[in-house]
Design a protein around this motif. Structure first.
Motif, mmCIF file in Angstrom:
data_model
loop_
_atom_site.group_PDB
_atom_site.id
_atom_site.type_symbol
_atom_site.label_atom_id
_atom_site.label_comp_id
_atom_site.label_asym_id
_atom_site.label_seq_id
_atom_site.Cartn_x
_atom_site.Cartn_y
_atom_site.Cartn_z
ATOM 1 N N ILE A 5 0.856 -1.174 0.000
ATOM 2 C CA ILE A 5 0.000 0.000 0.000
ATOM 3 C C ILE A 5 0.896 1.228 0.000
ATOM 4 C CG2 ILE A 5 -1.794 1.283 1.212
ATOM 5 C CD1 ILE A 5 -2.686 -1.371 2.459
ATOM 6 N N THR A 6 0.776 2.040 -1.047
ATOM 7 C CA THR A 6 1.613 3.227 -1.138
ATOM 8 C C THR A 6 0.862 4.437 -0.601
ATOM 9 O OG1 THR A 6 0.865 3.639 -3.395
ATOM 10 C CG2 THR A 6 2.902 2.403 -3.133
ATOM 11 N N THR A 7 1.609 5.460 -0.253
ATOM 12 C CA THR A 7 1.033 6.696 0.255
ATOM 13 C C THR A 7 0.309 7.411 -0.876
ATOM 14 O OG1 THR A 7 2.807 6.877 1.867
ATOM 15 C CG2 THR A 7 1.566 8.885 1.392
ATOM 16 N N LEU A 8 -0.941 7.735 -0.668
ATOM 17 C CA LEU A 8 -1.741 8.407 -1.689
ATOM 18 C C LEU A 8 -1.916 9.895 -1.405
ATOM 19 C CD1 LEU A 8 -4.518 5.723 -2.245
ATOM 20 C CD2 LEU A 8 -2.419 6.089 -3.556
ATOM 21 N N ARG A 9 -1.730 10.284 -0.176
ATOM 22 C CA ARG A 9 -1.879 11.694 0.183
ATOM 23 C C ARG A 9 -0.739 12.506 -0.396
ATOM 24 N NH1 ARG A 9 -0.423 14.090 5.715
ATOM 25 N NH2 ARG A 9 -1.017 16.266 5.450
ATOM 26 N N GLY A 10 -1.077 13.592 -1.072
ATOM 27 C CA GLY A 10 -0.059 14.495 -1.607
ATOM 28 C C GLY A 10 0.354 14.209 -3.024
ATOM 29 N N LEU A 11 -0.280 13.231 -3.677
ATOM 30 C CA LEU A 11 0.071 12.960 -5.064
ATOM 31 C C LEU A 11 -0.355 14.115 -5.951
ATOM 32 C CD1 LEU A 11 -1.037 9.232 -5.499
ATOM 33 C CD2 LEU A 11 1.278 10.106 -5.209
ATOM 34 N N GLN A 12 0.448 14.364 -6.982
ATOM 35 C CA GLN A 12 0.094 15.357 -7.990
ATOM 36 C C GLN A 12 0.118 14.682 -9.341
ATOM 37 O OE1 GLN A 12 -1.047 18.365 -7.422
ATOM 38 N NE2 GLN A 12 -0.791 18.026 -5.231
ATOM 39 N N PRO A 13 -0.991 14.578 -10.055
ATOM 40 C CA PRO A 13 -2.329 14.958 -9.616
ATOM 41 C C PRO A 13 -2.809 14.045 -8.487
ATOM 42 C CG PRO A 13 -2.476 13.800 -11.709
ATOM 43 C CD PRO A 13 -1.007 13.972 -11.389
ATOM 44 N N ALA A 14 -3.910 14.434 -7.875
ATOM 45 C CA ALA A 14 -4.446 13.707 -6.715
ATOM 46 C C ALA A 14 -4.700 12.244 -7.041
ATOM 47 C CB ALA A 14 -5.738 14.375 -6.255
ATOM 48 N N ALA A 15 -4.742 11.418 -6.006
ATOM 49 C CA ALA A 15 -5.003 9.984 -6.160
ATOM 50 C C ALA A 15 -6.316 9.773 -6.900
ATOM 51 C CB ALA A 15 -5.056 9.307 -4.798
ATOM 52 N N THR A 16 -6.301 8.805 -7.802
ATOM 53 C CA THR A 16 -7.503 8.488 -8.568
ATOM 54 C C THR A 16 -8.353 7.484 -7.793
ATOM 55 O OG1 THR A 16 -6.477 6.609 -9.687
ATOM 56 C CG2 THR A 16 -6.223 8.776 -10.740
ATOM 57 N N ALA A 17 -9.597 7.348 -8.209
ATOM 58 C CA ALA A 17 -10.482 6.351 -7.596
ATOM 59 C C ALA A 17 -9.895 4.956 -7.771
ATOM 60 C CB ALA A 17 -11.874 6.428 -8.217
ATOM 61 N N GLU A 18 -9.251 4.710 -8.896
ATOM 62 C CA GLU A 18 -8.625 3.413 -9.165
ATOM 63 C C GLU A 18 -7.485 3.136 -8.177
ATOM 64 O OE1 GLU A 18 -7.033 1.075 -13.134
ATOM 65 O OE2 GLU A 18 -6.571 3.206 -12.950
ATOM 66 N N GLU A 19 -6.672 4.140 -7.900
ATOM 67 C CA GLU A 19 -5.566 3.988 -6.947
ATOM 68 C C GLU A 19 -6.083 3.783 -5.531
ATOM 69 O OE1 GLU A 19 -2.062 6.582 -9.105
ATOM 70 O OE2 GLU A 19 -3.685 7.652 -8.084
ATOM 71 N N ILE A 20 -7.126 4.505 -5.183
ATOM 72 C CA ILE A 20 -7.709 4.359 -3.847
ATOM 73 C C ILE A 20 -8.313 2.968 -3.687
ATOM 74 C CG2 ILE A 20 -9.551 5.177 -2.329
ATOM 75 C CD1 ILE A 20 -8.931 8.017 -3.463
ATOM 76 N N GLU A 21 -9.007 2.483 -4.714
ATOM 77 C CA GLU A 21 -9.588 1.143 -4.632
ATOM 78 C C GLU A 21 -8.498 0.075 -4.545
ATOM 79 O OE1 GLU A 21 -11.916 -2.339 -6.897
ATOM 80 O OE2 GLU A 21 -11.885 -0.417 -7.925
ATOM 81 N N ALA A 22 -7.414 0.238 -5.293
ATOM 82 C CA ALA A 22 -6.311 -0.725 -5.242
ATOM 83 C C ALA A 22 -5.715 -0.788 -3.838
ATOM 84 C CB ALA A 22 -5.241 -0.359 -6.276
ATOM 85 N N ALA A 23 -5.555 0.361 -3.196
ATOM 86 C CA ALA A 23 -5.028 0.383 -1.827
ATOM 87 C C ALA A 23 -6.004 -0.284 -0.866
ATOM 88 C CB ALA A 23 -4.754 1.818 -1.393
ATOM 89 N N ALA A 24 -7.291 -0.015 -1.039
ATOM 90 C CA ALA A 24 -8.307 -0.636 -0.186
ATOM 91 C C ALA A 24 -8.309 -2.149 -0.370
ATOM 92 C CB ALA A 24 -9.692 -0.062 -0.505
ATOM 93 N N ARG A 25 -8.179 -2.590 -1.612
ATOM 94 C CA ARG A 25 -8.155 -4.033 -1.913
ATOM 95 C C ARG A 25 -6.949 -4.693 -1.249
ATOM 96 N NH1 ARG A 25 -11.215 -6.751 -5.019
ATOM 97 N NH2 ARG A 25 -12.179 -4.874 -5.833
ATOM 98 N N GLN A 26 -5.786 -4.053 -1.321
ATOM 99 C CA GLN A 26 -4.581 -4.601 -0.691
ATOM 100 C C GLN A 26 -4.767 -4.690 0.821
ATOM 101 O OE1 GLN A 26 -1.817 -5.986 -1.732
ATOM 102 N NE2 GLN A 26 -2.377 -5.774 -3.867
ATOM 103 N N TYR A 27 -5.361 -3.663 1.396
ATOM 104 C CA TYR A 27 -5.598 -3.661 2.840
ATOM 105 C C TYR A 27 -6.525 -4.808 3.236
ATOM 106 C CZ TYR A 27 -7.429 -2.329 7.379
ATOM 107 O OH TYR A 27 -7.817 -2.355 8.688
ATOM 108 N N VAL A 28 -7.635 -4.969 2.534
ATOM 109 C CA VAL A 28 -8.588 -6.029 2.870
ATOM 110 C C VAL A 28 -7.947 -7.401 2.673
ATOM 111 C CG1 VAL A 28 -10.829 -7.063 2.285
ATOM 112 C CG2 VAL A 28 -10.605 -4.585 2.418
#
Length: 90
Positions: A5-28
């Motif tokens: 799970i990589t840090t998504l806060r502070g990305l330019q451009p902002a984290a996409t819904a796809e990136e957020i879902e991938a992080a959530a999937r890895q966490y679960v």
């Protein structure tokens, strides 16, 4: 907890819904130990991913900007990962 799970806060451009879902999937996956879905695990697993992605989106929107961008590039922004994903879809 999970190195994938990589840090998504502070990305330019902002984290996409796809990136957020991938992080959530890895966490679960990490907290449940479920690596492949079955009929018994699919519904609760996907519900948890959706809920965590929603919470993460809200959290990222509420936190103040970072002073420095994250040190690592999220996998979904790496050209070699995008190429692998495109091959899987084809």
């Amino acid at each position: 907890m999970c190195r994938n799970i990589t840090t998504l806060r502070g990305l330019q451009p902002a984290a996409t819904a796809e990136e957020i879902e991938a992080a959530a999937r890895q966490y679960v996956r990490k907290v449940t130990g479920v690596q492949s879905l079955s009929d018994a695990t699919r519904e609760p697993f996907e519900a948890a991913v959706a809920e965590i992605a929603e919470i993460t989106t809200r959290l990222l929107g509420e936190l103040p900007d970072r002073r420095q961008p994250p040190a690592t590039v999220p996998p979904l922004r790496r050209p070699e990962v995008r190429a692998r994903m495109a091959l899987k879809k084809a």
